[in-house]
Every structure is written in structure tokens, then in C-alpha cells.
Scaffold this motif. Structure first.
Motif, PDB file in Angstrom:
ATOM      1  N   UNK A  82     -11.916   4.000  -4.929  1.00 31.81           N
ATOM      2  CA  UNK A  82     -12.174   4.736  -6.183  1.00 31.81           C
ATOM      3  C   UNK A  82     -11.701   3.965  -7.399  1.00 31.81           C
ATOM      4  N   UNK A  83     -10.506   3.361  -7.333  1.00 30.13           N
ATOM      5  CA  UNK A  83     -10.073   2.705  -8.562  1.00 30.13           C
ATOM      6  C   UNK A  83     -10.880   1.436  -8.851  1.00 30.13           C
TER       7      UNK A  83
ATOM      8  N   UNK B 122     -17.216   2.916  -3.214  1.00 28.33           N
ATOM      9  CA  UNK B 122     -16.880   3.858  -2.138  1.00 28.33           C
ATOM     10  C   UNK B 122     -16.720   3.090  -0.842  1.00 28.33           C
TER      11      UNK B 122
ATOM     12  N   UNK C  79      -8.558   5.466  -1.877  1.00 26.79           N
ATOM     13  CA  UNK C  79      -7.939   5.330  -3.197  1.00 26.79           C
ATOM     14  C   UNK C  79      -8.343   4.013  -3.843  1.00 26.79           C
ATOM     15  N   UNK C  80      -8.215   2.928  -3.070  1.00 26.40           N
ATOM     16  CA  UNK C  80      -8.541   1.626  -3.667  1.00 26.40           C
ATOM     17  C   UNK C  80     -10.035   1.504  -3.941  1.00 26.40           C
TER      18      UNK C  80
ATOM     19  N   UNK D  68      -6.853   7.416   3.413  1.00 29.30           N
ATOM     20  CA  UNK D  68      -6.568   7.758   2.017  1.00 29.30           C
ATOM     21  C   UNK D  68      -6.292   6.510   1.187  1.00 29.30           C
TER      22      UNK D  68
ATOM     23  N   UNK E  39       0.870  -1.167   0.000  1.00 27.56           N
ATOM     24  CA  UNK E  39       0.000   0.000   0.000  1.00 27.56           C
ATOM     25  C   UNK E  39       0.907   1.218   0.000  1.00 27.56           C
ATOM     26  N   UNK E  40       0.281   2.371  -0.119  1.00 26.81           N
ATOM     27  CA  UNK E  40       1.098   3.584  -0.190  1.00 26.81           C
ATOM     28  C   UNK E  40       1.462   4.050   1.212  1.00 26.81           C
ATOM     29  N   UNK E  41       2.757   3.950   1.509  1.00 27.69           N
ATOM     30  CA  UNK E  41       3.234   4.251   2.856  1.00 27.69           C
ATOM     31  C   UNK E  41       3.037   5.718   3.221  1.00 27.69           C
ATOM     32  N   UNK E  42       3.040   6.565   2.191  1.00 26.79           N
ATOM     33  CA  UNK E  42       2.934   7.992   2.490  1.00 26.79           C
ATOM     34  C   UNK E  42       1.484   8.487   2.477  1.00 26.79           C
ATOM     35  N   UNK E  43       0.553   7.561   2.279  1.00 26.95           N
ATOM     36  CA  UNK E  43      -0.846   7.964   2.403  1.00 26.95           C
ATOM     37  C   UNK E  43      -1.369   7.469   3.748  1.00 26.95           C
ATOM     38  N   UNK E  44      -2.375   8.150   4.272  1.00 26.81           N
ATOM     39  CA  UNK E  44      -2.926   7.709   5.543  1.00 26.81           C
ATOM     40  C   UNK E  44      -3.805   6.480   5.313  1.00 26.81           C
TER      41      UNK E  44
END
Lengths: 310, 368
Positions: free
Chosen positions: A113-114, A118, A110-111, A106, A98-103
Motif C-alpha cells: 500500500x505505501x 497491491x 502494508x508495504x 500484513x 519489518x514490523x515484528x507485531x504484524x503478520x
């Protein structure tokens, strides 16, 4: 008048793997593997690092193409229908991805949305996992503990309510308590009708699966329910303990009729070659070797014991 | 569309939360332009010179006065004979000696032509060249003013026959050069790194096993950098225009369009690099050595292409930056319109299309 017409489309959410092989630079990572996961089953791929588990996962999630053989996920072919598989399965790779710099929040959003959904829409599915993460929802994913990271990754893989879930070593690097919780979650997800393929190097987790495949060096050694696999194991295993553990392994290996000796938790697991093996003889032998506080008792067969003997 | 917006938002989070990216994006352009503009400049200030006035008349005194009053030169020493010149240079402080010929004022009045010799310390050829240009300019300037008042046609002849040429001002070549380098760096390096980071972190695996299409991932990655690069280009142009008084003679619209074209060209190169490398480090190495060095060395930014050996001149043709520098110099300094730069523009468009089609061909929808 009410016309309630329920249209039930029965889609088989199973996984079929037939004779799959895959090599990297002439080294066979997966060698003619065949297995089948039934709809709604919790199926485990059990084997040590480098056994080929991740390669199988990547083939099934359409990330790699098999050199030989074919496989289907929910009736879709992993090569021809890769797009259909990609939008319908949940996948959690072995490495925390996962994105370490996102909370936390978030990442989830993000996942969601893609996958065109929701957080609110499928909240029910992840509710009991997310509830533990909620206090940290504004924390960056990189700052979470190993267990929390895995829970977040699981939430992200579940956010689009997939019918088939691929979890590649989800509990590696996670503390024992979190591991236990994680498996309880998998059981609950299974009750919601999700087919789960999970891999793990931890033999103790094998017994929590409906069925398992023991895999080593790219080959499947055995496929069955874990209870059946242990029940079918014929040899007697003894738990042995003494004060000097290191010397004990050495001495047991020098015992003339030993079949196998290996450390197992706080005990040494000992299997003898002879059917008419008498623990008293071994006790006497060990006493002669100056061992004290010797315990010799029958052990319950575990998947690990079976694995060690394969 | 919602997917795309979600993806772009994520990209902006990545950029704004990474201090390194922020520095490269916003600190670097300003630092570079300031460095090139102020420190690494061919312009001169307070250069120490010596004077050998063989004539010592009112005219030479006035000229010497004018020169020492300027901010460019400080008169360090007055020499009395030519034999001292070499000694003065050897001490290293004085960079140039002005020699006024005998009977300067008489020559000027009777022959309408007097001679000044400018001897420069050519150990630094750039500075030497610049000094003689400045001196020549100042002397001519002086005579022009004087001739205007007296309605004469007197002339001071200097040994260097170059006249003051505004295009020699170093900042005029540095602003287009720095802009090119920065746009290349931001666009190509940052996108290639941001795509390979997804591969390295394993998030690409998750993105691949999702309904989002590879093309959406790529455009989502590239979009923030188009936006940020445009801001960068604007900042550099504003700095050039206001701080260094760089003229923008041509159409601002044309300049903007050409800049966006170059940005897209650099971005497509970045995508191409990311398809060829699997780690951020490789991507950075390829960007630095494969792009930055040629851009700096072979684009005509620092070394004029015409003075390169023939093989390098030929190689310079495949560097997009070369064409972009030609384009923006033409627009900014010469006020050129599209009719003059259409050929260079076409070359850039062609290169962009080539990079994009190769990267689409090379893009992997699987892991290998």
C-alpha cells in the motif's frame, strides 16, 4: 490493420559512485570510494564489519548525504533527486526492519500500500519466494526464523517491482541452507532485469556475484569479477592439516620462510615466502614437531585468501 | 489516501497488539480516576471525634445525635473536662473534639447565638480543614432546619468561619486534573514512543526509502491517538459525571472542542519530542520528566499555583496543562462560555502552532 508500436524507453538502471567520502565525528567511514554498477548486474560489496558498507548503502538510498563526491542511482542524483530514488528503488536494510507485531501477510500488504501497489499486482515477481512463506502468512513476523525473516524482508523490498535493489547484508545471521537459497533467488531476480547491489561479510558469497568490490576501512581495495580476482592471485596457497590444529598454527608461524598462516575451514591456509618452496621440507619440519596425520596439498584460491593478503 | 489509510490501519495493529499500550490507553485512565476519586481524596468518612459537652442540654444532645448519625463522623468518646483533650489527641485515634459551651441552650435562646469550638488534630492540615468545614456545615444545616420550623433566627457560632463550598470537594479538582494528565500521557508520550520505535527498530529507514511522505507518516502516527484520546476524555468525563457527580455546567460542545485542541497540542509536543530523541527510552524519559512531572506539579492540578513561589508561578505559564485545567474547570464548574476563556484558548492555539512549526523544522528527511 494492426499498428503495434512498441515504445522502448531505455533508462539506464545503473549506479555510479564517484569519490564519495563520509565521516562520523572525524572518523572516516567511507574514504573516496568510486565504483560503478552496470544495469542488470549483480554487484557485491565484500568486506568485514565496520568497513563502511552500510554507510555506502545509506548514501545510495538517500538516507545519508555524502560529505564529498557524488553518486547517481538510475541516473538520479542521490542528493538532489532523493524523492525520485525513494519511490523507485527497493531497499533491505541490514537490520531486520519489518514490523515484528504484524503478520507476514500484513507486512506485505502494508508495504504494497505505501508503494501504491497491491500484493496481487506484483505477485509474479515474488511468487517463488513467497510460496515458502505462505504457510506462515498468519504468523507474526517476530516469530519467524532468521531465514524466513530475510525472505519476508526481500519480498517487502520487491513488492513494488523496483528496477534497482539494495540489499545490505541480507544473509547475516541466516543459516547456510537459507543463505544458499537466498542467493539462488537473487540470481533469478537478476534474470528479471533487476540491478542488484548486495553487501556481505561472507567471502564465500563473493563468487556468486558478477563483480565485486573488496572494501576495508572505508576504502575500496579491488574491483573486478571474483574469478578474475582469484585468478590474478599469484601466490601459491597450501591446505595443511594435522591432528593438533592449534599447535599446527603455532608451529607454522615459527617456520622460517612462512608468509602467512590462517585458519580456513578444517584446514590451515599456508603461504610461503619462497617461490621454490618444497612441501616436503615443511612436512619434515612438522614431523620433527611431533605432528601426525599431516596433509599438505595445493589449495584453490578464494576471495578470502585474496582479502587476507590485501 | 489509500496509503494513509494503510498506514493508519498498521498503527492500530501496533496499538491493539501491544499489551502495554493497551494498558496505558485504557486501564490507566480508569485506574487513575478511581484512585484520585476514592483513595487519594480529601473527603472524610467515619472520622473518629470526641465531644466535650459542658452544657448537656436537650439541644446539644440533638446536635450530637445528628453528628453521630452522619456517615462522616463516629463519636468515639465523651469527655468530661478540657484537660482530657490533649490526651485524647495524643492517642491519635480521635481527629477532632467538639466543645459545646456552658449553658448552650440558654445562650441560643436568649442571645440567639451559641458557640461550638471545633478543635482539630492539625498534623494532617487537609483533613483538619475538611473536618471543621464539615462540622460547620452540619451545625448550620441543623440550625437552618430548626429556624425554618420555629421561624427564629438562632445561630450556632463555630470557630471556623468557612462555609460549605462545593468547589472544595476534591474530586472536582481531580477530574480535570486527571483528564489533563491522561491526555498528556496518551497523546505526547505514546506518539513520541511510537515514532521513535520506528527509528529504533530500523523500520523508519524503510519508510524513508519509500514514496510515503514524512508528513503522511506523522499524521498517520498521530491520527489513531487523536481518536483514542477523544475516547479517553469521554470516558473520564462520564466517570466524573456519573460516579463522582461532577457537574458539567457549561456547553458540552465547547468542552469537546477545547479538549480536542489540548489533545492536538499534546500530540504536537509528542512529535517534537520524537524529533529530539532516537530511542524509545529517551522519548519516554523526556515525556515523563519533561512533561508528566510539570503537568502534575506545576499545572495547578495538585498544588494551587497561587501558593507557589514566584519563579514557579512564572514557569507554570509555559505549561499547556495549566491553561487547559483553567479552561475545563471554568466550563465544567462555572459554566463559562467562550467569551470568558478565549484568552486561555488563544494561548493553547499559539503553543500548538509553535510546537508544530518547530517539529516540522526539526523533522529529518534523512537519518542524521
Amino acid at each position: 490493420m494492426n499498428f503495434d508500436i512498441a515504445i522502448v524507453i531505455a533508462i539506464e538502471m545503473n549506479i555510479k559512485v564517484q569519490n564519495i567520502s563520509k565521516s562520523y565525528n572525524k572518523i572516516k567511514a567511507v574514504d573516496a570510494v568510486t565504483f560503478e554498477v552496470n544495469s542488470g548486474e549483480l554487484f557485491g560489496l565484500i568486506g568485514p564489519d565496520g568497513a563502511g558498507k552500510t554507510t555506502i548503502f545509506r548514501i545510495l538510498t538517500t538516507l545519508l548525504m555524502p560529505d564529498e563526491g557524488n553518486a547517481t542511482v538510475a541516473e538520479y542524483d542521490v542528493v538532489a533527486d532523493y524523492k525520485a530514488i525513494r519511490s523507485s528503488v527497493g531497499y533491505m536494510p541490514g537490520k531486520f526492519s519489518l514490523y515484528q507485531d504484524l503478520t507476514v501477510e500484513e507486512n506485505l500488504e502494508f508495504f504494497a500500500t505505501i508503494f501504491g501497489t497491491t500484493l496481487a499486482e506484483n505477485y509474479a515477481l515474488i511468487a517463488d519466494i513467497y510460496i515458502q512463506l505462505e504457510p506462515f502468512k498468519d504468523r507474526r513476523a517476530g516469530a519467524l526464523s532468521g531465514g524466513m525473516k530475510q525472505k519476508l524482508a526481500l519480498c517487502c523490498a520487491l513488492i513494488h517491482a523496483p528496477k534497482v535493489l539494495f540489499l545490505d547484508e541480507p544473509t547475516t545471521g541466516v543459516d547456510p541452507v537459507s543463505r544458499k537459497e537466498f542467493w539462488q533467488m537473487l540470481k533469478r531476480l537478476q534474470l528479471k532485469g533487476i540491478t542488484i547491489l548486495v553487501s556481505t561479510p561472507y567471502m564465500d558469497e563473493a563468487s556468486l556475484c558478477d563483480r565485486i568490490a573488496l572494501i576495508q576501512k572505508g576504502k575500496i581495495l579491488k574491483i573486478d569479477a571474483p574469478q578474475v580476482i582469484t585468478a590474478n592471485y599469484e601466490k601459491l596457497i597450501y591446505d595443511i592439516q594435522s591432528k593438533n590444529t592449534h599447535g599446527l598454527i603455532h608451529d607454522l608461524k615459527n617456520y622460517s620462510s612462512h608468509y602467512s598462516v590462517y585458519a580456513f575451514g578444517e584446514f590451515i591456509h599456508y603461504i610461503d615466502k619462497n617461490v621454490d618452496f618444497k612441501p616436503e621440507d615443511l612436512q619434515q619440519y612438522l614431523e620433527e614437531k611431533n605432528h601426525s596425520d599431516i596433509i599438505i596439498k595445493k589449495a584453490e584460491t578464494t576471495i578470502e585468501d585474496v582479502f587476507m593478503d590485501l | 489516501m489509500k496509503r494513509f489509510i494503510g498506514f493508519v490501519r498498521k498503527e492500530f495493529y501496533h496499538i491493539f497488539r501491544d499489551k502495554r499500550s493497551m494498558f496505558i490507553l485504557f486501564g490507566m485512565p480508569i485506574a487513575q480516576i478511581m484512585l484520585f476519586g476514592f483513595a487519594i481524596t480529601n473527603e472524610i468518612n467515619n472520622v473518629k471525634i470526641a465531644v466535650l459537652d459542658k452544657s448537656k442540654d436537650t439541644e446539644t444532645q440533638k446536635i450530637i445525635q445528628k453528628i453521630s448519625n452522619s456517615t462522616y463522623f463516629d463519636i468515639e468518646q465523651e469527655l468530661s473536662s478540657e484537660s482530657q483533650i490533649e490526651a485524647v489527641f495524643k492517642r491519635g485515634k480521635v481527629k477532632a473534639v467538639l466543645v459545646f459551651e456552658n449553658d448552650f441552650i440558654k445562650q441560643l435562646q436568649t442571645e440567639k447565638n451559641a458557640k461550638v469550638q471545633v478543635i482539630t488534630d492539625a498534623t494532617d492540615p487537609n483533613i483538619a480543614n475538611t473536618i471543621s468545614n464539615y462540622v460547620t456545615a452540619m451545625l448550620q444545616n441543623y440550625m437552618q432546619d430548626k429556624n425554618k420550623i420555629n421561624n427564629q433566627k438562632h445561630q450556632i457560632e463555630t470557630q471556623t468561619q468557612l462555609f460549605y463550598n462545593p468547589e472544595l470537594k476534591s474530586v472536582f479538582t481531580f477530574v480535570p486534573g486527571v483528564m489533563t494528565v491522561i491526555l498528556m500521557l496518551v497523546s505526547a508520550m505514546m506518539t513520541s514512543i511510537s515514532i521513535t520505535r520506528e527509528k529504533e527498530m530500523g523500520t523508519m529507514e524503510v519508510l524513508l526509502v519509500s514514496p510515503i511522505k514524512p508528513i503522511q507518516v506523522i499524521i498517520g502516527k498521530v491520527f489513531p491517538y487523536i481518536f483514542l484520546s477523544i475516547i479517553n476524555a469521554a470516558v473520564i468525563l462520564l466517570l466524573g459525571y456519573f460516579v463522582f457527580k461532577m457537574p458539567i455546567e457549561g456547553s458540552l460542545f465547547l468542552l469537546a472542542v477545547e479538549s480536542v485542541l489540548f489533545i492536538i497540542c499534546a500530540l504536537s509536543l509528542g512529535i517534537l519530542i520524537s524529533t529530539l530523541s532516537n530511542s524509545q527510552q529517551t522519548a519516554m524519559m523526556i515525556s515523563l520528566f519533561g512533561l508528566m512531572l510539570p503537568v502534575i506539579l506545576l499545572s495547578g492540578f495538585i498544588f494551587p499555583i497561587s501558593s507557589m513561589p514566584l519563579p514557579l508561578q512564572i514557569i507554570s505559564n509555559i505549561i499547556p496543562a495549566k491553561w487547559f485545567i483553567i479552561i475545563i474547570k471554568a466550563i465544567m464548574l462555572k459554566g463559562a462560555g467562550f467569551s470568558i476563556i478565549w484568552k486561555e484558548t488563544l494561548i493553547l492555539v499559539g503553543m500548538t502552532l509553535l510546537f508544530i512549526s518547530v517539529s516540522i523544522k526539526k523533522y529529518k528527511i534523512r537519518l542524521e
